[in-house]
Motif scaffolding. Sequence first.
Motif, PDB file in Angstrom:
ATOM      1  N   PRO A  32       0.767  -1.295  -0.032  1.00 56.04           N
ATOM      2  CA  PRO A  32      -0.179   0.079  -0.065  1.00 56.04           C
ATOM      3  C   PRO A  32       0.782   1.389  -0.115  1.00 56.04           C
ATOM      4  CG  PRO A  32       0.139  -0.909   2.028  1.00 56.04           C
ATOM      5  CD  PRO A  32       1.006  -1.713   1.296  1.00 56.04           C
ATOM      6  N   VAL A  33       0.276   2.134  -0.337  1.00 56.14           N
ATOM      7  CA  VAL A  33       0.913   3.774  -0.382  1.00 56.14           C
ATOM      8  C   VAL A  33       0.483   4.318   1.099  1.00 56.14           C
ATOM      9  CG1 VAL A  33       0.700   5.808  -1.153  1.00 56.14           C
ATOM     10  CG2 VAL A  33       0.822   4.227  -2.935  1.00 56.14           C
ATOM     11  N   GLU A  34       1.348   4.765   1.804  1.00 54.93           N
ATOM     12  CA  GLU A  34       1.312   5.139   3.092  1.00 54.93           C
ATOM     13  C   GLU A  34       1.397   6.780   3.421  1.00 54.93           C
ATOM     14  OE1 GLU A  34       3.597   2.511   5.732  1.00 54.93           O
ATOM     15  OE2 GLU A  34       2.019   0.994   5.767  1.00 54.93           O
ATOM     16  N   VAL A  35       0.568   7.416   4.318  1.00 53.86           N
ATOM     17  CA  VAL A  35       0.852   8.583   4.633  1.00 53.86           C
ATOM     18  C   VAL A  35       0.606   8.828   5.843  1.00 53.86           C
ATOM     19  CG1 VAL A  35       0.710   9.546   2.220  1.00 53.86           C
ATOM     20  CG2 VAL A  35      -1.338   9.543   3.565  1.00 53.86           C
ATOM     21  N   THR A  36       1.067   9.903   6.630  1.00 50.31           N
ATOM     22  CA  THR A  36       0.770  10.202   7.915  1.00 50.31           C
ATOM     23  C   THR A  36       0.553  11.841   7.890  1.00 50.31           C
ATOM     24  OG1 THR A  36       3.085  10.766   8.629  1.00 50.31           O
ATOM     25  CG2 THR A  36       2.292   8.613   9.402  1.00 50.31           C
ATOM     26  N   PRO A  37      -0.915  11.997   7.493  1.00 53.12           N
ATOM     27  CA  PRO A  37      -1.447  13.518   7.358  1.00 53.12           C
ATOM     28  C   PRO A  37      -0.955  14.282   8.580  1.00 53.12           C
ATOM     29  CG  PRO A  37      -3.159  12.020   7.318  1.00 53.12           C
ATOM     30  CD  PRO A  37      -1.733  11.058   7.674  1.00 53.12           C
ATOM     31  N   ARG A  38      -0.684  15.380   8.229  1.00 49.37           N
ATOM     32  CA  ARG A  38      -0.494  16.680   9.304  1.00 49.37           C
ATOM     33  C   ARG A  38      -1.951  17.530   9.519  1.00 49.37           C
ATOM     34  NH1 ARG A  38       4.459  18.956  10.262  1.00 49.37           N
ATOM     35  NH2 ARG A  38       5.102  18.099   8.403  1.00 49.37           N
ATOM     36  N   PHE A  39      -2.074  17.368  10.748  1.00 49.33           N
ATOM     37  CA  PHE A  39      -3.174  17.991  11.327  1.00 49.33           C
ATOM     38  C   PHE A  39      -2.853  19.030  12.605  1.00 49.33           C
ATOM     39  CE2 PHE A  39      -5.131  13.920   9.937  1.00 49.33           C
ATOM     40  CZ  PHE A  39      -5.690  14.420   8.816  1.00 49.33           C
TER      41      PHE A  39
ATOM     42  N   VAL B  80       0.618  18.075  14.303  1.00 47.37           N
ATOM     43  CA  VAL B  80       0.811  16.549  14.692  1.00 47.37           C
ATOM     44  C   VAL B  80       0.485  15.654  13.589  1.00 47.37           C
ATOM     45  CG1 VAL B  80       0.720  17.084  17.074  1.00 47.37           C
ATOM     46  CG2 VAL B  80      -1.493  16.438  15.804  1.00 47.37           C
ATOM     47  N   ARG B  81       1.070  14.375  13.529  1.00 45.89           N
ATOM     48  CA  ARG B  81       0.624  13.484  12.803  1.00 45.89           C
ATOM     49  C   ARG B  81       0.038  12.266  13.527  1.00 45.89           C
ATOM     50  NH1 ARG B  81       3.032  14.332   7.767  1.00 45.89           N
ATOM     51  NH2 ARG B  81       4.572  15.738   7.742  1.00 45.89           N
ATOM     52  N   PRO B  82      -1.120  12.362  13.838  1.00 51.92           N
ATOM     53  CA  PRO B  82      -1.613  11.210  14.715  1.00 51.92           C
ATOM     54  C   PRO B  82      -2.338  10.001  14.019  1.00 51.92           C
ATOM     55  CG  PRO B  82      -3.425  12.977  14.616  1.00 51.92           C
ATOM     56  CD  PRO B  82      -2.051  13.399  13.600  1.00 51.92           C
ATOM     57  N   VAL B  83      -2.551  10.068  12.724  1.00 53.32           N
ATOM     58  CA  VAL B  83      -3.040   8.940  11.904  1.00 53.32           C
ATOM     59  C   VAL B  83      -2.245   8.353  10.822  1.00 53.32           C
ATOM     60  CG1 VAL B  83      -5.209   8.512  10.535  1.00 53.32           C
ATOM     61  CG2 VAL B  83      -5.361  10.096  12.273  1.00 53.32           C
ATOM     62  N   LEU B  84      -2.172   7.299  10.808  1.00 51.91           N
ATOM     63  CA  LEU B  84      -1.428   6.556   9.556  1.00 51.91           C
ATOM     64  C   LEU B  84      -2.670   6.107   8.460  1.00 51.91           C
ATOM     65  CD1 LEU B  84       1.029   5.284   8.167  1.00 51.91           C
ATOM     66  CD2 LEU B  84       0.531   3.189   9.703  1.00 51.91           C
ATOM     67  N   VAL B  85      -2.364   6.585   7.360  1.00 49.24           N
ATOM     68  CA  VAL B  85      -3.522   6.322   6.372  1.00 49.24           C
ATOM     69  C   VAL B  85      -2.800   5.349   5.270  1.00 49.24           C
ATOM     70  CG1 VAL B  85      -5.141   7.046   4.437  1.00 49.24           C
ATOM     71  CG2 VAL B  85      -4.803   8.375   6.519  1.00 49.24           C
ATOM     72  N   ARG B  86      -3.479   4.167   4.804  1.00 49.88           N
ATOM     73  CA  ARG B  86      -2.849   3.129   3.834  1.00 49.88           C
ATOM     74  C   ARG B  86      -4.093   3.190   2.727  1.00 49.88           C
ATOM     75  NH1 ARG B  86      -1.578   0.190   8.657  1.00 49.88           N
ATOM     76  NH2 ARG B  86       0.756   0.193   8.861  1.00 49.88           N
ATOM     77  N   ALA B  87      -3.498   3.189   1.467  1.00 49.57           N
ATOM     78  CA  ALA B  87      -4.260   2.700   0.525  1.00 49.57           C
ATOM     79  C   ALA B  87      -3.580   1.648  -0.492  1.00 49.57           C
ATOM     80  CB  ALA B  87      -4.365   4.398  -0.588  1.00 49.57           C
ATOM     81  N   ALA B  88      -4.446   0.986  -0.924  1.00 48.89           N
ATOM     82  CA  ALA B  88      -4.067  -0.244  -1.707  1.00 48.89           C
ATOM     83  C   ALA B  88      -4.228   0.373  -3.116  1.00 48.89           C
ATOM     84  CB  ALA B  88      -4.611  -1.576  -1.579  1.00 48.89           C
ATOM     85  N   ILE B  89      -3.028   0.298  -4.075  1.00 48.72           N
ATOM     86  CA  ILE B  89      -3.145   0.610  -5.487  1.00 48.72           C
ATOM     87  C   ILE B  89      -2.814  -0.356  -6.387  1.00 48.72           C
ATOM     88  CG2 ILE B  89      -2.571   2.302  -7.062  1.00 48.72           C
ATOM     89  CD1 ILE B  89      -2.452   4.310  -4.567  1.00 48.72           C
ATOM     90  N   ALA B  90      -3.830  -0.763  -7.359  1.00 49.71           N
ATOM     91  CA  ALA B  90      -3.172  -1.915  -8.135  1.00 49.71           C
ATOM     92  C   ALA B  90      -2.366  -1.350  -9.153  1.00 49.71           C
ATOM     93  CB  ALA B  90      -4.711  -2.389  -8.686  1.00 49.71           C
TER      94      ALA B  90
END
Length: 184
Positions: free
Chosen positions: A125-132, A153-163
Amino acid sequence: MPGRPARATVPIGLVAAALCLTAPATAAAPAAAPTARQAAVVVHSRTVQLPLDGTFEESGAEPIHLTGSIRVRVVTRTTAGAGGTAQITSTLFGTTGTGEDTGARYRFAGTDIALRALPPNPVTPVEVTPRFLKFYPPDPVLPPHPVLPPHPVRPVLVRAAIAADGSVGAVTAEVAGDGPDPNP
């Protein structure tokens, strides 16, 4: 004098036309295969709203139990065999937290947009930790109580599966510790 340039171009145009009529005809060149730049760009998108519930640990601060939700929109633009980009837009909704040591209330808000380059046949997956932004106290108070400015802060890890074709599969989000973005 303004008429002279116009009269001088007429004979030259006639001579050029006559030369084209007498030149031997050449076979038409075969059409070239489209290059990567000429190939069609394919766009895929997916939007999800996910619940958040977990403990956010930030260096030098108390752990905060965070609850709320996050909306994640993933838009990919890919070209066959040439890769592309993924734009991941994350927005917090109604996200608050309670300090585990002090019981203090915090509020988290904001939207973050991350753009990632995708190689051909991307690895997922593509991973990002968005800044809030983290706010304390959660609501404005009047003096003499201190009002602290919000800080990122970066309190969340977001993952997206991309084919490989750029289509977007599963999108997940989880509360994580404050750390650097895994794909800056």
